[in-house]
Design a protein around this motif. Structure first.
Motif, PDB file in Angstrom:
ATOM      1  N   UNK A 179       0.711  -1.095   0.069  1.00 34.47           N
ATOM      2  CA  UNK A 179       0.059   0.159  -0.039  1.00 34.47           C
ATOM      3  C   UNK A 179       0.990   1.014  -0.014  1.00 34.47           C
ATOM      4  N   UNK A 180       0.593   2.204  -0.890  1.00 36.95           N
ATOM      5  CA  UNK A 180       1.058   3.574  -0.887  1.00 36.95           C
ATOM      6  C   UNK A 180       0.360   4.673  -0.903  1.00 36.95           C
ATOM      7  N   UNK A 181       0.342   5.493  -0.082  1.00 37.14           N
ATOM      8  CA  UNK A 181      -0.287   6.890  -0.047  1.00 37.14           C
ATOM      9  C   UNK A 181       0.599   7.998  -0.581  1.00 37.14           C
ATOM     10  N   UNK A 182       0.215   8.843  -1.392  1.00 38.44           N
ATOM     11  CA  UNK A 182       1.119  10.094  -1.787  1.00 38.44           C
ATOM     12  C   UNK A 182       0.206  11.127  -2.036  1.00 38.44           C
ATOM     13  N   UNK A 183       0.878  12.256  -1.410  1.00 43.47           N
ATOM     14  CA  UNK A 183       0.069  13.476  -1.070  1.00 43.47           C
ATOM     15  C   UNK A 183       0.831  14.832  -1.996  1.00 43.47           C
ATOM     16  N   UNK A 184       0.235  15.438  -2.617  1.00 42.46           N
ATOM     17  CA  UNK A 184       0.745  16.783  -3.182  1.00 42.46           C
ATOM     18  C   UNK A 184       0.923  17.576  -1.889  1.00 42.46           C
ATOM     19  N   UNK A 185       2.090  18.210  -1.710  1.00 45.71           N
ATOM     20  CA  UNK A 185       2.320  19.137  -0.695  1.00 45.71           C
ATOM     21  C   UNK A 185       1.342  20.452  -0.771  1.00 45.71           C
ATOM     22  N   UNK A 186       0.691  20.641   0.387  1.00 47.79           N
ATOM     23  CA  UNK A 186      -0.029  21.939   0.492  1.00 47.79           C
ATOM     24  C   UNK A 186       0.710  22.662   1.611  1.00 47.79           C
ATOM     25  N   UNK A 187       1.157  23.718   0.949  1.00 48.45           N
ATOM     26  CA  UNK A 187       1.590  24.733   2.165  1.00 48.45           C
ATOM     27  C   UNK A 187       0.781  25.364   2.994  1.00 48.45           C
ATOM     28  N   UNK A 188       0.567  25.043   4.157  1.00 52.51           N
ATOM     29  CA  UNK A 188      -0.244  25.856   5.169  1.00 52.51           C
ATOM     30  C   UNK A 188       0.263  27.040   5.744  1.00 52.51           C
ATOM     31  N   UNK A 189      -0.545  28.171   6.121  1.00 50.25           N
ATOM     32  CA  UNK A 189       0.183  29.475   6.563  1.00 50.25           C
ATOM     33  C   UNK A 189       0.958  29.082   8.021  1.00 50.25           C
ATOM     34  N   UNK A 190       0.317  28.283   8.826  1.00 47.55           N
ATOM     35  CA  UNK A 190       0.935  28.175   9.994  1.00 47.55           C
ATOM     36  C   UNK A 190       1.865  27.292  10.262  1.00 47.55           C
ATOM     37  N   UNK A 191       2.534  26.684   9.077  1.00 47.66           N
ATOM     38  CA  UNK A 191       3.706  25.781   9.169  1.00 47.66           C
ATOM     39  C   UNK A 191       4.981  26.554   8.883  1.00 47.66           C
ATOM     40  N   UNK A 192       6.091  25.939   9.117  1.00 46.61           N
ATOM     41  CA  UNK A 192       7.286  26.167   9.027  1.00 46.61           C
ATOM     42  C   UNK A 192       7.396  26.597   7.466  1.00 46.61           C
ATOM     43  N   UNK A 193       7.288  25.729   6.623  1.00 46.19           N
ATOM     44  CA  UNK A 193       7.026  26.102   5.179  1.00 46.19           C
ATOM     45  C   UNK A 193       6.160  27.309   4.898  1.00 46.19           C
ATOM     46  N   UNK A 194       5.197  27.561   5.443  1.00 46.96           N
ATOM     47  CA  UNK A 194       4.426  28.807   5.296  1.00 46.96           C
ATOM     48  C   UNK A 194       4.921  30.028   5.484  1.00 46.96           C
ATOM     49  N   UNK A 195       5.780  29.894   6.547  1.00 49.16           N
ATOM     50  CA  UNK A 195       6.567  31.123   6.943  1.00 49.16           C
ATOM     51  C   UNK A 195       7.867  31.130   5.988  1.00 49.16           C
ATOM     52  N   UNK A 196       8.277  30.139   5.433  1.00 52.45           N
ATOM     53  CA  UNK A 196       9.489  30.262   4.486  1.00 52.45           C
ATOM     54  C   UNK A 196       8.765  30.648   3.188  1.00 52.45           C
ATOM     55  N   UNK A 197       7.767  30.280   2.956  1.00 50.21           N
ATOM     56  CA  UNK A 197       6.974  30.696   1.661  1.00 50.21           C
ATOM     57  C   UNK A 197       6.740  32.208   1.428  1.00 50.21           C
ATOM     58  N   UNK A 198       6.501  32.842   2.534  1.00 48.79           N
ATOM     59  CA  UNK A 198       6.252  34.331   2.846  1.00 48.79           C
ATOM     60  C   UNK A 198       7.297  35.088   2.798  1.00 48.79           C
ATOM     61  N   UNK A 199       8.467  34.548   3.203  1.00 51.48           N
ATOM     62  CA  UNK A 199       9.648  35.323   3.243  1.00 51.48           C
ATOM     63  C   UNK A 199      10.404  35.187   1.695  1.00 51.48           C
ATOM     64  N   UNK A 200       9.756  34.281   0.931  1.00 53.68           N
ATOM     65  CA  UNK A 200      10.553  33.883  -0.379  1.00 53.68           C
ATOM     66  C   UNK A 200      11.825  32.998  -0.418  1.00 53.68           C
ATOM     67  N   UNK A 201      11.834  32.102   0.840  1.00 54.71           N
ATOM     68  CA  UNK A 201      12.953  31.298   0.957  1.00 54.71           C
ATOM     69  C   UNK A 201      12.832  29.914   0.259  1.00 54.71           C
ATOM     70  N   UNK A 202      11.594  29.747   0.106  1.00 49.67           N
ATOM     71  CA  UNK A 202      11.090  28.574  -0.894  1.00 49.67           C
ATOM     72  C   UNK A 202      10.028  29.079  -1.614  1.00 49.67           C
ATOM     73  N   UNK A 203       9.810  27.938  -2.643  1.00 45.34           N
ATOM     74  CA  UNK A 203       8.677  28.290  -3.780  1.00 45.34           C
ATOM     75  C   UNK A 203       7.816  27.102  -3.903  1.00 45.34           C
ATOM     76  N   UNK A 204       6.762  27.177  -4.297  1.00 44.36           N
ATOM     77  CA  UNK A 204       5.913  26.029  -4.715  1.00 44.36           C
ATOM     78  C   UNK A 204       6.279  25.676  -5.903  1.00 44.36           C
ATOM     79  N   UNK A 205       5.956  24.120  -6.046  1.00 40.20           N
ATOM     80  CA  UNK A 205       6.247  23.549  -7.107  1.00 40.20           C
ATOM     81  C   UNK A 205       5.330  24.125  -8.267  1.00 40.20           C
ATOM     82  N   UNK A 206       5.867  24.060  -9.431  1.00 43.71           N
ATOM     83  CA  UNK A 206       5.141  24.365 -10.683  1.00 43.71           C
ATOM     84  C   UNK A 206       3.790  23.298 -10.864  1.00 43.71           C
TER      85      UNK A 206
END
Length: 366
Positions: A179-206
């Protein structure tokens, strides 16, 4: 039949993408365990005479509980007719002793958060394991006698490329998991990724990258003999997640612990607020009714059924709403957004990535 879900809200560290309710207060685990047992005794009547066929420990990180704590909860539950007893684990918690303890508590299925098999991606996601630990954990589980293993992957991670995604998929499938479960990353505002996205330090995949990753996942799992039975889930024949399938086909389940949700046989939904301290103080009365209108309940059915390969059967829709749903379905059929298989209506496999937009066209308005 019915299920029981236990939300274990403890994590040793917060992953960069995680928006689920979890805390680092493992010192509260003993009091939490006592509270879960008390909550079950107070609420078990909500399931009526339904036999319990599945149990699922989710989180958070259930494998952060000690063997004794896990056993105390399992011992309070009716295990006699349980066919599938799942625990979510992290690779770093898997060793011979822990697996033996899980089996002793009735566990016969393990869902493991692998997420990636590329170390740089794991570090960016703040995972506490590396790729070799994940592979070793799978082999340890099998050696101990647990063959019903599900692994999670995430696509669209920072630093991830189509080639690195292919490597993770290929390497994981080579371990012959059912069994395999695979999820597309959803960057939520309250997460570390959310903070890094707002700062422009990471970018969402095209969108193009996401499409390539998802299509490769679908082709590769199919080539291994897996069936694509839900948008994010793939299984060898006969190895679908019974517990998760119950969410999608409206089987009643009782959710215990802060952050858990429930569905009664009569369609009433309940939730336990995500507050560990208030929960521990009064678990018997923690659950609250999640008020839904009849139309919202119908939309729940439409949304969950259309995410699966089994699709939407019209007889699952209450008669009073059926004409409106049938009209929406006919329009979607004409546009090629749905196809009919027997008496069920399904989203074509090549359109699954746009399923949310398709389903919105089927939902009924208030």
């Amino acid at each position: 039949m019915a299920g029981i879900y236990i939300h274990v809200p403890f994590c040793r560290a917060k992953c960069a993408y995680c928006d689920f309710y979890s805390i680092a207060r493992i010192d509260l685990a003993d009091r939490y365990v006592d509270a879960v047992c008390r909550e079950f005794e107070a609420r078990r009547a909500e399931l009526g005479r339904e036999e319990i066929s599945t149990i699922y420990f989710g989180g958070g990180t259930p494998s952060s509980l000690s063997a004794e704590q896990l056993h105390r909860i399992s011992s309070a539950l009716p295990l006699g007719n349980v066919a599938e007893h799942t625990i979510e684990v992290n690779p770093e918690d898997v060793d011979e002793r822990s697996v033996e303890a899980w089996i002793g508590s009735g566990v016969n299925r393990v869902s493991m958060g692998v997420q990636s098999l590329v170390d740089s991606e794991l570090r960016t996601a703040r995972r506490r394991h590396d790729a070799s630990a994940a592979i070793s954990a799978i082999r340890t589980l099998k050696k101990a006698g647990i063959s019903n293993i599900s692994c999670d992957l995430i696509y669209g991670l920072p630093l991830q490329t189509v080639d690195s995604w292919k490597y993770s998929v290929d390497t994981l499938l080579a371990e012959d998991i059912p069994h395999l479960s695979a999820y597309c990353l959803s960057i939520e505002p309250r997460t570390l990724f959310g903070s890094l996205l707002r700062k422009g330090e990471i970018h969402e995949a095209s969108e193009e990258t996401i499409v390539q990753m998802y299509e490769y996942l679908c082709r590769s799992s199919l080539a291994c003999g897996m069936e694509h039975y839900e948008i994010s889930n793939f299984a060898m024949p006969g190895m679908r997640s019974r517990h998760n399938s119950s969410y999608w086909n409206s089987t009643p389940y009782l959710g215990l612990g802060p952050g858990a949700h429930s569905l009664d046989k009569d369609g009433t939904r309940r939730y336990v607020p995500s507050d560990i301290k208030s929960y521990i103080d009064n678990p018997e009365h923690a659950a609250q009714i999640d008020e839904e209108t009849p139309r919202e309940r119908v939309n729940d059915i439409i949304f969950t059924r259309l995410r699966t390969s089994d699709g939407l059967e019209m007889d699952s829709v209450p008669k009073i709403f059926r004409p409106e749903v049938e009209l929406n379905v006919r329009l979607a059929l004409r546009k090629g957004l749905l196809h009919q298989r027997g008496t069920a209506f399904c989203i074509p496999s090549e359109k699954l990535l746009t399923s949310d937009a398709i389903i919105r066209d089927i939902l009924i308005s208030e």
